[in-house]
Design a protein around this motif. Structure first.
Motif, PDB file in Angstrom:
ATOM      1  N   TYR A   1     -49.886 -53.218  30.605  1.00 23.41           N
ATOM      2  CA  TYR A   1     -49.615 -52.143  29.662  1.00 23.41           C
ATOM      3  C   TYR A   1     -50.375 -50.908  30.112  1.00 23.41           C
ATOM      4  O   TYR A   1     -51.506 -51.006  30.598  1.00 23.41           O
ATOM      5  N   CYS A   2     -49.771 -49.735  29.958  1.00 20.27           N
ATOM      6  CA  CYS A   2     -50.363 -48.500  30.455  1.00 20.27           C
ATOM      7  C   CYS A   2     -50.163 -47.373  29.453  1.00 20.27           C
ATOM      8  O   CYS A   2     -49.092 -47.258  28.848  1.00 20.27           O
ATOM      9  N   THR A   3     -51.200 -46.560  29.265  1.00 20.66           N
ATOM     10  CA  THR A   3     -51.082 -45.336  28.478  1.00 20.66           C
ATOM     11  C   THR A   3     -51.282 -44.152  29.410  1.00 20.66           C
ATOM     12  O   THR A   3     -52.049 -44.222  30.375  1.00 20.66           O
ATOM     13  N   PHE A   4     -50.591 -43.061  29.101  1.00 18.21           N
ATOM     14  CA  PHE A   4     -50.618 -41.887  29.975  1.00 18.21           C
ATOM     15  C   PHE A   4     -50.707 -40.629  29.132  1.00 18.21           C
ATOM     16  O   PHE A   4     -49.872 -40.399  28.259  1.00 18.21           O
ATOM     17  N   GLN A   5     -51.736 -39.831  29.380  1.00 19.42           N
ATOM     18  CA  GLN A   5     -51.918 -38.579  28.657  1.00 19.42           C
ATOM     19  C   GLN A   5     -51.230 -37.452  29.396  1.00 19.42           C
ATOM     20  O   GLN A   5     -51.599 -37.110  30.517  1.00 19.42           O
ATOM     21  N   LEU A   6     -50.200 -36.890  28.776  1.00 17.70           N
ATOM     22  CA  LEU A   6     -49.540 -35.714  29.331  1.00 17.70           C
ATOM     23  C   LEU A   6     -50.364 -34.487  28.948  1.00 17.70           C
ATOM     24  O   LEU A   6     -51.555 -34.568  28.727  1.00 17.70           O
ATOM     25  N   TYR A   7     -49.707 -33.371  28.870  1.00 20.54           N
ATOM     26  CA  TYR A   7     -50.403 -32.147  28.517  1.00 20.54           C
ATOM     27  C   TYR A   7     -50.392 -31.950  27.004  1.00 20.54           C
ATOM     28  O   TYR A   7     -49.364 -32.074  26.345  1.00 20.54           O
ATOM     29  N   SER A   8     -51.558 -31.638  26.432  1.00 19.30           N
ATOM     30  CA  SER A   8     -51.652 -31.375  24.995  1.00 19.30           C
ATOM     31  C   SER A   8     -50.801 -30.147  24.660  1.00 19.30           C
ATOM     32  O   SER A   8     -50.770 -29.182  25.430  1.00 19.30           O
ATOM     33  N   PRO A   9     -50.061 -30.156  23.525  1.00 18.87           N
ATOM     34  CA  PRO A   9     -50.044 -31.141  22.435  1.00 18.87           C
ATOM     35  C   PRO A   9     -48.907 -32.175  22.554  1.00 18.87           C
ATOM     36  O   PRO A   9     -48.498 -32.738  21.551  1.00 18.87           O
TER      37      PRO A   9
ATOM     38  N   MET B   1     -57.562 -42.793  38.326  1.00 18.50           N
ATOM     39  CA  MET B   1     -56.441 -42.363  37.493  1.00 18.50           C
ATOM     40  C   MET B   1     -56.890 -42.322  36.028  1.00 18.50           C
ATOM     41  O   MET B   1     -56.393 -43.065  35.190  1.00 18.50           O
ATOM     42  N   PRO B   2     -57.851 -41.453  35.690  1.00 18.57           N
ATOM     43  CA  PRO B   2     -58.400 -41.437  34.324  1.00 18.57           C
ATOM     44  C   PRO B   2     -57.380 -41.096  33.251  1.00 18.57           C
ATOM     45  O   PRO B   2     -57.551 -41.498  32.096  1.00 18.57           O
ATOM     46  N   SER B   3     -56.332 -40.371  33.597  1.00 17.72           N
ATOM     47  CA  SER B   3     -55.329 -40.005  32.587  1.00 17.72           C
ATOM     48  C   SER B   3     -54.282 -41.090  32.392  1.00 17.72           C
ATOM     49  O   SER B   3     -53.454 -41.008  31.485  1.00 17.72           O
ATOM     50  N   CYS B   4     -54.322 -42.116  33.239  1.00 17.18           N
ATOM     51  CA  CYS B   4     -53.332 -43.195  33.179  1.00 17.18           C
ATOM     52  C   CYS B   4     -54.088 -44.520  33.239  1.00 17.18           C
ATOM     53  O   CYS B   4     -54.432 -44.992  34.320  1.00 17.18           O
ATOM     54  N   GLN B   5     -54.358 -45.107  32.096  1.00 12.82           N
ATOM     55  CA  GLN B   5     -55.167 -46.310  32.025  1.00 12.82           C
ATOM     56  C   GLN B   5     -54.301 -47.558  31.838  1.00 12.82           C
ATOM     57  O   GLN B   5     -53.458 -47.617  30.937  1.00 12.82           O
TER      58      GLN B   5
END
Length: 260
Positions: free
Chosen positions: A114-122, A84-88
């Motif tokens: 705690y978790c960070t999640f990258q959605l779609y840029s921007p 899950m590289p986009s959700c660390q």
């Protein structure tokens, strides 16, 4: 057995019970079958339709590994982050009061993460702070769950939008199938990414296509992690009850066998 439980311990027990109930639910309980997972043998359902960035679903997958091994894999944040590289995710702290060891079958993990999640840029990144636990029930079900919480060291911060996590997790059952080491893995996921989303993403989040594709990637990631890098059983000091014969999932495995 503990006689007085903290609020977070009570929360973990509530989420565990919620996941067990949801894992047994079908169309009569509001779960709508979703197609589009291809040949991955994943049974997928959508929950109550939300709006905006709210997503609710349930997926079932047959895994050729004993539930003890799958349980150990899913409890390991390092391994979860591998697929899950986009959700660390990372551990914040253990919950005060211990791990509820021995309580109603044994909680072997109780912590805040705690978790960070990258959605779609921007679109701005999202983050979550949540309670996470792992336990084995008296019926020998393996449950791993998460639910929204707060922690003073991880407040909302600039550059991130704080999402909301509803009772989410996994229920693992030893399968009544031809394989002695087979597991029925059920995941229930409910989350809201909150904040602003472009209209195209709001539409995407509510589509069966998005649910099917993201769930397939996630569930197949679990299967691949198990097959490529087998995980050991849990430490011997963690005891489990004798496995009871499972019958409620028979129909699901008949579907899987028929599709092969």
């Amino acid at each position: 057995m503990q006689t007085e439980l903290t609020i977070l311990q009570q929360q973990a027990i509530h989420v565990r019970d919620t996941l067990l109930i949801a894992s047994n639910g079908g169309e009569a309980q509001g779960w709508v079958p979703v197609k589009g997972t291809g040949k991955s043998n994943i049974a997928l359902y959508r929950g109550v339709n939300g709006t905006g960035g709210y997503v609710c679903g349930k997926a079932e997958l047959f895994v050729n590994a004993p539930p003890e091994s799958v349980y150990h894999l899913l409890a390991n944040l390092t391994r979860v982050n591998e697929w899950m590289p986009s959700c660390q995710m990372k551990k914040v702290c253990d919950v005060d009061g211990g791990s509820l060891s021995g309580y109603e079958g044994g909680f072997t993990l109780l912590e805040i993460d705690y978790c960070t999640f990258q959605l779609y840029s921007p679109v701005a990144m999202r983050d979550w702070c949540f309670l996470r636990f792992a336990c084995v029930t008296k019926e020998n079900y393996f449950v791993l769950g998460c639910d929204n919480t707060v922690h003073p060291d991880y407040p909302e911060k600039a550059g991130f939008i704080r999402g909301h996590l509803y009772p989410t997790g996994f229920v693992l059952r030893r399968a009544n199938s031809s394989s002695a080491n087979a597991t029925l893995l059920t995941t229930i996921f409910q989350f809201d990414v909150k904040g602003w989303l472009p209209s195209v993403l709001r539409t995407l989040f509510q589509s069966d296509y998005f649910l099917a594709q993201t769930t397939s990637v996630f569930m197949n990631g679990i299967r691949k992690a198990i097959e490529e890098k087998p995980v050991p059983l849990l430490p011997s000091e963690v005891s489990f009850l004798d496995t009871a014969s499972m019958s409620s999932e028979d129909s699901f495995f008949e579907i899987l066998r028929a599709s092969n």
